[in-house]
Scaffold this active site. Sequence first.
Site, PDB file in Angstrom:
ATOM      1  N   GLY A   3     -37.832  71.207  -2.301  1.00 22.71           N
ATOM      2  CA  GLY A   3     -39.288  71.374  -2.293  1.00 22.71           C
ATOM      3  C   GLY A   3     -39.957  70.737  -3.486  1.00 22.71           C
ATOM      4  O   GLY A   3     -39.720  69.559  -3.784  1.00 22.71           O
ATOM      5  N   GLU A   4     -40.753  71.527  -4.223  1.00 18.92           N
ATOM      6  CA  GLU A   4     -41.489  70.953  -5.362  1.00 18.92           C
ATOM      7  C   GLU A   4     -40.560  70.572  -6.515  1.00 18.92           C
ATOM      8  O   GLU A   4     -41.010  70.035  -7.532  1.00 18.92           O
ATOM      9  CB  GLU A   4     -42.570  71.926  -5.842  1.00 18.92           C
ATOM     10  CG  GLU A   4     -42.000  73.226  -6.348  1.00 18.92           C
ATOM     11  CD  GLU A   4     -43.041  74.102  -7.037  1.00 18.92           C
ATOM     12  OE1 GLU A   4     -44.009  73.572  -7.587  1.00 18.92           O
ATOM     13  OE2 GLU A   4     -42.856  75.330  -7.023  1.00 18.92           O
ATOM     14  N   GLY A  20     -37.911  68.509  -6.004  1.00 18.41           N
ATOM     15  CA  GLY A  20     -37.274  67.233  -5.694  1.00 18.41           C
ATOM     16  C   GLY A  20     -36.123  67.315  -4.714  1.00 18.41           C
ATOM     17  O   GLY A  20     -36.055  68.220  -3.873  1.00 18.41           O
ATOM     18  N   ASP A  61     -39.823  66.937   6.921  1.00 16.67           N
ATOM     19  CA  ASP A  61     -39.705  65.927   7.987  1.00 16.67           C
ATOM     20  C   ASP A  61     -40.231  64.574   7.503  1.00 16.67           C
ATOM     21  O   ASP A  61     -39.680  63.523   7.837  1.00 16.67           O
ATOM     22  CB  ASP A  61     -40.506  66.364   9.222  1.00 16.67           C
ATOM     23  CG  ASP A  61     -40.024  67.691   9.757  1.00 16.67           C
ATOM     24  OD1 ASP A  61     -38.806  67.868   9.839  1.00 16.67           O
ATOM     25  OD2 ASP A  61     -40.865  68.545  10.061  1.00 16.67           O
TER      26      ASP A  61
END
Length: 308
Positions: A207-208, A210, A238
């Site tokens: 996610g945030e 990487g 996606d």
Amino acid sequence: MSKLVIVGTVAFDAIETPFGKTDKILGGAATYIGLSASNFNVDSAAVSVVGGDFPQEYLDLLKDRNVDIEGIEIVKDGKTFFWSGKYHNDMNSRDTLTTELNVLEHFNPIVPENYKDADVVMLGNLHPLVQQGVLNQMTKKPKLAILDTMNFWMDIALDDLLSVIKNVDVITINDEEARQLTGEYSLVVAARKIQEMGPKYVVIKKGEHGALLFHDDNVFYAPALPLEEVFDPTGAGDTFAGGFAGYLAKTGDFSFENMKTAVIYGSTLASFCVEKFGTERMQNLTDKEIYKRLDQFKSLTQFDIELT
Ligand SMILES: OC[C@H]1O[C@H](O)[C@H](O)[C@@H]1O
């Protein structure tokens, strides 16, 4: 340049984030993957299913971005897959409020004839039997088969999932899912165990924070770009997969070294996706915007050091 087959949902989504709420808008894994991969001008085809309620303008949108839609079946008297979700304040976790499978329940994917020899296949998040069904239709073994999945399939169809995992080269999965699949907390150990299941390359999305790419004893890490505005994380994974697959299909180079660049492209494209609700930001993205952000990525990760 290689042809790219994309399998996944094409859907209606209703999304709620701390910043607002949408009615039914365009969503689905194949939609995000297709829009993201379209930035590489590869010949790509989406394989999916929608109902008679699905607006032609949404199909045209994919077509206009050069995603072949011949493989999107339209079940005239059926309803399109619908998903709704609500994000928590941290935007990292969400509750699924509704999942109406509708036409997906009896979906039999059909790969268009002229895509059965595609070099790259991107199996988006769907039932593992559908993913395997697509691989079975390929007339020659794809040079690169990439699979994305989620914990839902680990809960209800683990054996089918393990069977299809054996047949792919790359898996893209998030950190929690990698832990669930292997029972290992350490992502390094989890990635090693997943490689033993089949895929020689493992991408773990964080996610945030990487993404990590594993192959044998090699590891590559790409951070996520720190963004001022994160509006809606739907489809970011996606979009990452679409950028990753699109870049590899364009270059036809499936080495670990080139996959590092593919991870950077995936992260860059995902950084745009989250800036607006749904697919909005991905619909008109330009090369210029992408290059500018790649440049920001470069400066974010480059430094000089003198080892004395
Ligand atoms: O991965 C994002 C997608 O998952 C769900 O299937 C929704 O349709 C959403 O667009």
